[in-house]
Design a protein around this motif. Structure first.
Motif: not given
Length: 227
Positions: A160, A172, A174
């Motif tokens: 991440e 955020r 991933v």
């Protein structure tokens, strides 16, 4: 991450080294009528721009992404907001952003090479966290030292990272995948095609250093999506 549209850079090294400390990774994204091509090249001090290598024309990059319908849901994205800082804990990246635009050549200008801790984003495309494909690029090294994306190849699916934005939100992401492509056979459609969810591409140079064109042979691309 990867071509060469900026003012002439310092002279390339006589010999490449394993630490990549003496070479400048100049990357680039050439867009003609917003069609994407990835080029590359190092420049000797005082030289004119090197002739571009054969472009790989791909999918269009939206210059003015539409506002998402629901800014609170990752599948539709956050509102448009300028990125402030890129944070990748796994590889120790904590770097400010600079906006990138097209040069007169039609290539995307790289981040200034003098600052090794700086990333750039294509300011006319999606902002990180906004619905669409946001492009973030940085140097892997310079003529004097390693640079911000020196360890980008260490990222793996599931890792991440985040982007601090001007609106105070933190987007955020991933990692979905990492791929290395030859610059002469770059899959522009896969990398730059518009998408229905907020995604990011982290791009830098990779592969061997080719002294004949003063550039790396490949591009490393990290694919990620908003969570």
């Amino acid at each position: 991450m990867a071509a060469e549209p900026s003012p002439p850079a310092p002279a390339g090294p006589d010999e490449p080294n394993s630490a990549r400390g003496g070479r400048m990774a100049l990357w680039g994204v050439a867009l003609a009528a917003l069609a994407v091509s990835v080029l590359g090249g190092h420049q000797e001090s005082g030289d004119a721009k090197a002739a571009p290598r054969t472009p790989v024309v791909g999918a269009a990059v939206p210059a003015d992404p539409a506002d998402p319908a629901d800014p609170d849901q990752p599948d539709t994205g956050l509102p448009r907001s300028v990125p402030i800082r890129l944070l990748i804990p796994k590889i120790g990246v904590d770097a400010p952003f600079t906006p990138l635009d097209l040069a007169a050549t039609g290539q995307l200008e790289p981040p200034p090479a003098a600052n090794t801790n700086l990333v750039g984003w294509y300011a006319k495309g999606a902002t990180p966290g906004e619905q669409g494909t946001a492009i973030i690029a940085g140097h892997v090294d310079t003529t004097t030292s390693a640079a911000v994306f020196a360890n980008l190849d260490s990222l793996e699916p599931g890792d991440e990272f985040s982007v601090d934005r001007a609106d105070g939100r933190q987007a955020r992401f991933v990692v979905d995948d990492t791929e290395t492509y030859a610059k002469d056979d770059f899959p522009s459609k896969r990398v730059y095609a518009d998408v229905s969810r907020p995604e990011v591409r982290l791009i830098t140079c990779a592969g061997d250093y080719d002294r004949t064109v003063r550039d790396y042979t490949d591009n490393l691309v990290v694919f990620a999506h908003l969570v």
